[in-house]
Every structure is written in structure tokens, then in C-alpha cells.
Design a protein around this motif. Structure first.
Motif, PDB file in Angstrom:
ATOM      1  N   PRO A 238      -3.708  -2.554 -14.822  1.00 36.53           N
ATOM      2  CA  PRO A 238      -4.231  -2.581 -13.449  1.00 36.53           C
ATOM      3  C   PRO A 238      -5.609  -1.954 -13.360  1.00 36.53           C
ATOM      4  CG  PRO A 238      -2.500  -0.931 -13.668  1.00 36.53           C
ATOM      5  CD  PRO A 238      -2.508  -1.710 -14.943  1.00 36.53           C
ATOM      6  N   SER A 239      -6.340  -2.353 -12.345  1.00 38.15           N
ATOM      7  CA  SER A 239      -7.676  -1.814 -12.111  1.00 38.15           C
ATOM      8  C   SER A 239      -7.590  -0.559 -11.258  1.00 38.15           C
ATOM      9  CB  SER A 239      -8.541  -2.854 -11.402  1.00 38.15           C
ATOM     10  OG  SER A 239      -8.068  -3.058 -10.071  1.00 38.15           O
ATOM     11  N   THR A 240      -8.698   0.176 -11.214  1.00 37.03           N
ATOM     12  CA  THR A 240      -8.757   1.384 -10.381  1.00 37.03           C
ATOM     13  C   THR A 240      -8.504   1.051  -8.917  1.00 37.03           C
ATOM     14  OG1 THR A 240     -10.323   2.394 -11.920  1.00 37.03           O
ATOM     15  CG2 THR A 240     -10.209   3.323  -9.703  1.00 37.03           C
ATOM     16  N   GLY A 241      -9.026  -0.084  -8.464  1.00 43.81           N
ATOM     17  CA  GLY A 241      -8.851  -0.472  -7.070  1.00 43.81           C
ATOM     18  C   GLY A 241      -7.418  -0.754  -6.683  1.00 43.81           C
ATOM     19  N   GLN A 242      -6.531  -0.929  -7.660  1.00 44.16           N
ATOM     20  CA  GLN A 242      -5.121  -1.216  -7.394  1.00 44.16           C
ATOM     21  C   GLN A 242      -4.229   0.013  -7.498  1.00 44.16           C
ATOM     22  OE1 GLN A 242      -4.969  -4.159 -10.498  1.00 44.16           O
ATOM     23  NE2 GLN A 242      -5.109  -5.879  -9.067  1.00 44.16           N
ATOM     24  N   ARG A 243      -4.826   1.200  -7.638  1.00 48.31           N
ATOM     25  CA  ARG A 243      -4.022   2.385  -7.946  1.00 48.31           C
ATOM     26  C   ARG A 243      -3.020   2.739  -6.841  1.00 48.31           C
ATOM     27  NH1 ARG A 243      -9.161   3.728  -6.733  1.00 48.31           N
ATOM     28  NH2 ARG A 243      -9.557   5.218  -5.027  1.00 48.31           N
ATOM     29  N   ARG A 244      -3.298   2.358  -5.604  1.00 50.14           N
ATOM     30  CA  ARG A 244      -2.366   2.682  -4.510  1.00 50.14           C
ATOM     31  C   ARG A 244      -1.172   1.731  -4.473  1.00 50.14           C
ATOM     32  NH1 ARG A 244      -4.989   4.690   1.073  1.00 50.14           N
ATOM     33  NH2 ARG A 244      -2.905   5.648   1.075  1.00 50.14           N
ATOM     34  N   PHE A 245      -1.222   0.677  -5.274  1.00 48.11           N
ATOM     35  CA  PHE A 245      -0.166  -0.345  -5.228  1.00 48.11           C
ATOM     36  C   PHE A 245       0.848  -0.206  -6.361  1.00 48.11           C
ATOM     37  CE2 PHE A 245      -4.018  -3.288  -4.158  1.00 48.11           C
ATOM     38  CZ  PHE A 245      -4.257  -2.590  -2.990  1.00 48.11           C
ATOM     39  N   ILE A 246       0.464   0.429  -7.471  1.00 42.80           N
ATOM     40  CA  ILE A 246       1.147   0.263  -8.753  1.00 42.80           C
ATOM     41  C   ILE A 246       2.423   1.101  -8.855  1.00 42.80           C
ATOM     42  CG2 ILE A 246       0.884   0.502 -11.251  1.00 42.80           C
ATOM     43  CD1 ILE A 246      -0.801  -1.750  -9.943  1.00 42.80           C
ATOM     44  N   ASN A 247       3.485   0.467  -9.376  1.00 44.69           N
ATOM     45  CA  ASN A 247       4.754   1.144  -9.658  1.00 44.69           C
ATOM     46  C   ASN A 247       5.315   0.648 -10.977  1.00 44.69           C
ATOM     47  OD1 ASN A 247       5.877   2.996  -7.503  1.00 44.69           O
ATOM     48  ND2 ASN A 247       5.331   1.250  -6.220  1.00 44.69           N
ATOM     49  N   ASP A 248       6.124   1.487 -11.609  1.00 46.19           N
ATOM     50  CA  ASP A 248       7.014   0.969 -12.641  1.00 46.19           C
ATOM     51  C   ASP A 248       8.359   0.690 -11.976  1.00 46.19           C
ATOM     52  OD1 ASP A 248       8.331   3.434 -12.387  1.00 46.19           O
ATOM     53  OD2 ASP A 248       7.448   4.257 -14.216  1.00 46.19           O
ATOM     54  N   LEU A 249       9.289   0.131 -12.720  1.00 46.27           N
ATOM     55  CA  LEU A 249      10.551  -0.280 -12.108  1.00 46.27           C
ATOM     56  C   LEU A 249      11.355   0.896 -11.574  1.00 46.27           C
ATOM     57  CD1 LEU A 249      11.586  -3.144 -14.523  1.00 46.27           C
ATOM     58  CD2 LEU A 249      11.098  -3.386 -12.087  1.00 46.27           C
ATOM     59  N   ASP A 250      11.361   2.012 -12.300  1.00 46.56           N
ATOM     60  CA  ASP A 250      12.118   3.182 -11.827  1.00 46.56           C
ATOM     61  C   ASP A 250      11.510   3.728 -10.532  1.00 46.56           C
ATOM     62  OD1 ASP A 250      13.879   3.031 -13.939  1.00 46.56           O
ATOM     63  OD2 ASP A 250      12.827   4.518 -15.151  1.00 46.56           O
TER      64      ASP A 250
ATOM     65  N   LEU B 273       0.859  -1.183   0.000  1.00 47.64           N
ATOM     66  CA  LEU B 273       0.000   0.000   0.000  1.00 47.64           C
ATOM     67  C   LEU B 273       0.906   1.247   0.000  1.00 47.64           C
ATOM     68  CD1 LEU B 273      -2.806   1.227   0.177  1.00 47.64           C
ATOM     69  CD2 LEU B 273      -2.762   0.851   2.641  1.00 47.64           C
ATOM     70  N   HIS B 274       1.346   1.670  -1.196  1.00 48.57           N
ATOM     71  CA  HIS B 274       2.428   2.645  -1.305  1.00 48.57           C
ATOM     72  C   HIS B 274       1.981   4.091  -1.496  1.00 48.57           C
ATOM     73  CE1 HIS B 274       5.285  -0.557  -1.383  1.00 48.57           C
ATOM     74  NE2 HIS B 274       4.928  -1.015  -2.569  1.00 48.57           N
ATOM     75  N   HIS B 275       0.919   4.330  -2.254  1.00 49.25           N
ATOM     76  CA  HIS B 275       0.629   5.677  -2.746  1.00 49.25           C
ATOM     77  C   HIS B 275      -0.547   6.317  -2.020  1.00 49.25           C
ATOM     78  CE1 HIS B 275       3.478   4.593  -5.716  1.00 49.25           C
ATOM     79  NE2 HIS B 275       2.664   3.844  -6.445  1.00 49.25           N
ATOM     80  N   ALA B 276      -0.782   7.582  -2.348  1.00 47.12           N
ATOM     81  CA  ALA B 276      -1.927   8.317  -1.804  1.00 47.12           C
ATOM     82  C   ALA B 276      -3.231   7.715  -2.329  1.00 47.12           C
ATOM     83  CB  ALA B 276      -1.811   9.786  -2.203  1.00 47.12           C
ATOM     84  N   PRO B 277      -4.358   8.044  -1.705  1.00 49.05           N
ATOM     85  CA  PRO B 277      -5.630   7.451  -2.137  1.00 49.05           C
ATOM     86  C   PRO B 277      -5.966   7.654  -3.605  1.00 49.05           C
ATOM     87  CG  PRO B 277      -5.891   8.404   0.035  1.00 49.05           C
ATOM     88  CD  PRO B 277      -4.513   8.786  -0.424  1.00 49.05           C
ATOM     89  N   ASP B 278      -5.476   8.728  -4.214  1.00 46.53           N
ATOM     90  CA  ASP B 278      -5.752   8.930  -5.642  1.00 46.53           C
ATOM     91  C   ASP B 278      -4.736   8.230  -6.542  1.00 46.53           C
ATOM     92  OD1 ASP B 278      -3.498  10.471  -5.286  1.00 46.53           O
ATOM     93  OD2 ASP B 278      -4.393  12.353  -6.004  1.00 46.53           O
ATOM     94  N   GLY B 279      -3.805   7.505  -5.943  1.00 45.83           N
ATOM     95  CA  GLY B 279      -2.804   6.783  -6.711  1.00 45.83           C
ATOM     96  C   GLY B 279      -1.527   7.552  -6.961  1.00 45.83           C
ATOM     97  N   ALA B 280      -1.477   8.823  -6.570  1.00 43.88           N
ATOM     98  CA  ALA B 280      -0.266   9.625  -6.790  1.00 43.88           C
ATOM     99  C   ALA B 280       0.801   9.267  -5.763  1.00 43.88           C
ATOM    100  CB  ALA B 280      -0.605  11.107  -6.689  1.00 43.88           C
TER     101      ALA B 280
ATOM    102  N   PHE C 175       6.618  -4.910  -5.330  1.00 44.56           N
ATOM    103  CA  PHE C 175       6.465  -4.417  -6.700  1.00 44.56           C
ATOM    104  C   PHE C 175       5.202  -5.018  -7.275  1.00 44.56           C
ATOM    105  CE2 PHE C 175       6.955  -4.699 -11.298  1.00 44.56           C
ATOM    106  CZ  PHE C 175       7.244  -3.378 -11.597  1.00 44.56           C
ATOM    107  N   TYR C 176       4.298  -4.123  -7.739  1.00 42.52           N
ATOM    108  CA  TYR C 176       2.982  -4.523  -8.232  1.00 42.52           C
ATOM    109  C   TYR C 176       2.718  -3.662  -9.461  1.00 42.52           C
ATOM    110  CZ  TYR C 176      -1.822  -6.303  -7.189  1.00 42.52           C
ATOM    111  OH  TYR C 176      -3.028  -6.945  -7.191  1.00 42.52           O
ATOM    112  N   ALA C 177       2.612  -4.272 -10.640  1.00 41.60           N
ATOM    113  CA  ALA C 177       2.491  -3.484 -11.869  1.00 41.60           C
ATOM    114  C   ALA C 177       1.249  -3.800 -12.692  1.00 41.60           C
ATOM    115  CB  ALA C 177       3.733  -3.674 -12.735  1.00 41.60           C
ATOM    116  N   TRP C 178       0.693  -5.006 -12.579  1.00 44.89           N
ATOM    117  CA  TRP C 178      -0.357  -5.459 -13.491  1.00 44.89           C
ATOM    118  C   TRP C 178      -1.471  -6.146 -12.718  1.00 44.89           C
ATOM    119  CZ3 TRP C 178       1.074  -3.087 -17.717  1.00 44.89           C
ATOM    120  CH2 TRP C 178       2.437  -2.919 -17.970  1.00 44.89           C
TER     121      TRP C 178
END
Length: 451
Positions: A168-180, A121-128, A157-160
Motif C-alpha cells: 500500500p501507498s502512504t496515502g492509503q495508510r488510514r484504510f489498511i488492515n490485515d485480516l485479524d 476510512l478506519h484509522h487515525a491520520p498517522d495510520g495507527a 477490508f483494504y490491504a494492498w
């Protein structure tokens, strides 16, 4: 220097009697067997090494009991996951810290002294991303610091959203990263972890459905010599989806395409063929078993017999933290095997062996391997141990060789008296010294989240 004297201690080589132990700077400086107590010694009857909890999602502690109402079309892991996605939308870093602190206090009270936090659970509620990409990892560290538990942080690391790099789905927006972005997050987490004693930072590709093959290969290299944890083969649907994508089952594909070794932990690995179980055991990877959560989610039962027959290594974790209890994880692990095989004392493995003793020692060794720390009470290791209340009826008149049977299959956590972590007594009479403050803040946090 702190000095302690124990009538009996479970050391890596077995039970020892009349043990005097000196601690320095949180570590074990000396162990003397057959010793005599000295006036300044702190005395306990029986000490066990603290259990490692190799798999936790601390924030899910807040969901305990909130998903036990039947839905209109039946329930599964996947319907539970949809509810979890909706629940996490509200959490701030401060909320995460408050929830983690309670989960970690409960872990210490229940006999866990180090946790592997599989944190996604990495990002803000809006996925930023937060300004500090490791903001929520720092919240986890704050919970660990307040409770005193040892921490192996496993940034995820969660990308897809599915096999074959599905968006990814909207519900996963707080999890998603690219490698960088993940590399920046992990470096920031490593910097933050320097303030915690003996913290370890590993890498956790979430699952084969959430990580593409080229990403998995790079993540294994990024980890270096630190732990690598991955969810694998938890659900039947995951198996069928993996076969549709690759023509192979999840564990089979992973062992064929990744450098799986003894620094890996394959979490759940519930749905394996016998050939997969044998191959996994040969890899040296730890099976990360979470019996309470696996039962709660209806996952299934781990195929222990072929895995252990081939020399496989396992540890236990509290996963969703629906109930935090180290002895119950071990008890349910054995009982699941009994129900599946219609036999008794399955995991003892040898005639005349104590099942409780075998379960406990295996979970200590496998959990430590998975979390990247020394196993058990040995010179130089962190002074993390549990003492027992021998007045508990389920421990009365037991030989020391049978105490773990009484603890796991009878007394449970009620027989835990004190818990020490890095040479500091964090639990007395089964109660954490910070419980009242931590629980009060947790209740305020839940009031806000469930309003």
C-alpha cells in the motif's frame, strides 16, 4: 399505533387505492386497501417506498465541488483519487460524524431512506488504529442516528495498492488492515450497531486490486448471510491491470473465483463484455450503479441491455455524494443509456411500460436486496416512505400510473413533501427537521478542513 390514510400507495404488487396503514414500533402492522379514512388518520395523497441508497462514501460529501479544476496533464479517476487521499488526512472521527450527518440529511430530503455505507476510512491520520478499532464506524453510526436514516454498514477490508498484493501507498495508510485487525474492527462495529434500529453490518472487500484472492475467500465466509459489496470494473485501467495480473477481466475473474450470489453487490461493473454481463445476471448479484458519480469521474456507462435481457437486478447509490438526489440518479441512469444507444425509454424494457415506474420499482427491489432488508411497503417491513406534493406543476393532472415519470423526468426532488423513516416523519415540506443544526456544524467542520 400510528394510523395513516393514502389515496394511492405504491405497494410491491403495484399501485393501490384508498389504503389505510397501521404502524407499530416503526414497522408496518397492517395494510388495508379500499378502506375508508378515520378521524385520527394522518392523511397523504400519494406514498412511495423510500429508495435504498446502496453505495455511499459519506466523508466524500465534503469534497463536492473541490475537484472541478483541470490539472496540467488532464484528469481522471486516478488524479481525483490522489486529491481524495490528501483531503482525508485531516479528518477526525468528529469531522466524519458531522459530514455524514449532512450527507444523510440530504439523502432523506432527496428520497433515500436507507444507506449502504461503504466505509474504509478506519484509522487515525498517522495510520495507527484507534483504541476502539471501529471508532470511525461509530462516527458513521452517529451521523445515521442524528439524521434518522436506516444504515447498512459495510466495513471495508483494504490491504494492498494493486493487483498481486502490491504494498500500500502512504496515502492509503488510514484504510489498511490485515485480516485479524479487520475481524476486530467488524466485531466492534457489530457491537456499536446494536444501538441503531434495524441496522445491518455486512462486509466489503474494497476491490480486486486491494484484496488478495485468499483474503477474498475468507471475507465471503465471514459475512455469513449478510451483504457482501465490492467495487469492480469501474475504470478501463482496472480492467487492463487485472488482465495483466490474472489473464482475465475483473468481473470474469470474480465470478470464476468467488461464491458470488444474490447477497453480493457488484458496485459499478461498468466495463463488462456481453458474456460477463450475462454471467453476472445469472449469479443473482445486484449491480450497484451510481450514475452521478460515474459521470463526474468519467467512468463510463453500464452495459444495461445484455444485463437486463438476462434478468439482471440493479439498484442505485450516491457514491461520492457530489450531489445527493435519488431522482437524479434514476434520471441519469436512463439518460446515459439513451445517449449510448441513441434510443429512448431504454430501461422501460416493454411496450406500453412507464420508464419512471420501471426505474423506481427496480431500484427499490435491487437496493433492498443489496442492503439486506425487505423490499418496499409490506407487512413487517420498516415504515420508510416518501409522499409527494401533487401541486407541483410536473405532477399536475397525471394519472397515478404516470406520476413516477413526472417525478423522475420533471419535478425531481422538488416534489418530495414528507419522508418517513421507521414511522417517524423526518422531512416536512422537503426539509429535514434537523437540517439547520446539522448544516451549521458541517460548515464549521469544512472551515477547519479547508483552512
Amino acid at each position: 399505533m400510528t394510523s395513516l390514510f393514502f389515496d394511492h400507495v405504491l405497494l410491491p404488487e403495484g399501485w393501490a387505492r384508498d389504503v389505510r396503514m397501521l404502524l407499530h414500533d416503526g414497522a408496518i402492522a397492517s395494510i388495508e386497501q379500499g378502506a375508508a379514512p378515520q378521524a385520527k388518520d394522518i392523511r397523504h395523497a400519494v406514498a412511495l417506498p423510500g429508495l435504498p441508497n446502496l453505495h455511499s462514501h459519506a466523508f466524500q460529501r465534503a469534497m463536492a465541488g473541490l475537484t472541478e479544476v483541470r490539472g496540467p496533464a488532464g484528469d481522471s479517476f486516478w488524479t481525483w483519487r490522489d486529491l481524495m487521499y490528501r483531503f482525508v488526512d485531516r479528518m477526525t472521527p468528529d469531522d466524519i460524524a458531522a459530514i455524514a450527518a449532512l450527507a444523510y440529511v440530504e439523502m432523506l430530503e432527496g428520497g433515500f431512506t436507507r444507506v449502504g455505507e461503504f466505509h474504509y476510512l478506519h484509522h487515525a491520520p498517522d495510520g495507527a488504529p484507534y483504541a476502539n478499532p471501529a471508532e470511525t464506524s461509530l462516527a458513521i453510526m452517529a451521523g445515521a442516528a442524528e439524521s434518522g436514516i436506516g444504515l447498512t454498514l459495510l466495513p471495508v477490508f483494504y490491504a494492498w495498492s494493486g493487483f498481486g498484493a502490491q504494498p500500500p501507498s502512504t496515502g492509503q495508510r488510514r484504510f489498511i488492515n490485515d485480516l485479524d485487525g479487520f475481524a476486530r474492527l467488524r466485531e466492534a462495529a457489530i457491537t456499536g450497531a446494536r444501538d441503531l434500529p434495524d441496522a445491518v453490518v455486512g462486509v466489503a472487500p474494497h476491490s480486486l486490486r486491494a484484496v488478495a484472492p485468499d483474503e477474498l475467500a475468507l471475507l465471503a465466509r465471514i459475512a455469513g448471510h449478510n451483504p457482501v459489496h465490492i467495487h469492480i470494473a469501474e475504470q478501463q485501467k482496472e480492467v487492463t491491470d487485472c488482465i495483466a495480473w490474472s489473464g482475465q477481466r475483473p468481473v470474469e475473474w470474480l465470478l470464476d473465483h468467488a461464491p458470488v450470489s444474490n447477497r453480493w453487490c457488484l458496485v459499478h461493473a461498468t466495463h463488462m463484455t456481453e458474456d460477463e454481463a450475462l454471467a453476472m445476471a445469472a449469479s443473482g448479484a445486484v449491480a450497484g450503479l451510481c450514475p452521478i458519480t460515474e459521470a463526474n469521474l468519467g467512468d463510463g456507462i453500464f452495459p444495461a441491455k445484455p444485463f437486463l435481457d438476462a434478468g439482471g437486478v440493479y439498484g442505485v447509490g450516491s457514491d461520492s455524494n457530489v450531489r445527493v438526489d435519488a431522482t437524479e440518479e434514476l434520471r441519469l441512469l436512463e439518460y446515459g443509456q439513451r445517449l449510448g444507444l441513441q434510443q429512448r425509454n431504454v430501461l422501460a424494457r416493454e411496450a406500453g411500460m412507464s420508464t419512471g415506474d420501471r426505474l423506481y420499482r427496480a431500484a427499490v427491489a435491487g437496493g433492498a436486496q443489496a442492503l439486506g432488508v425487505p423490499s418496499g411497503l409490506r407487512l413487517g417491513a420498516s415504515a420508510d416512505f416518501v409522499t409527494l406534493d401533487l401541486d407541483h406543476p410536473s405532477l399536475a393532472h397525471r394519472s397515478v400510473e404516470r406520476l413516477l415519470d413526472g417525478l423522475i423526468f420533471g419535478a425531481g426532488r422538488e416534489a418530495i413533501d414528507t419522508v418517513w423513516r421507521r414511522g417517524v416523519q423526518m422531512v416536512s415540506g422537503g426539509r429535514h427537521r434537523a437540517r439547520e443544526v446539522v448544516a451549521t456544524r458541517y460548515r464549521r467542520t469544512l472551515e477547519k478542513l479547508t483552512a
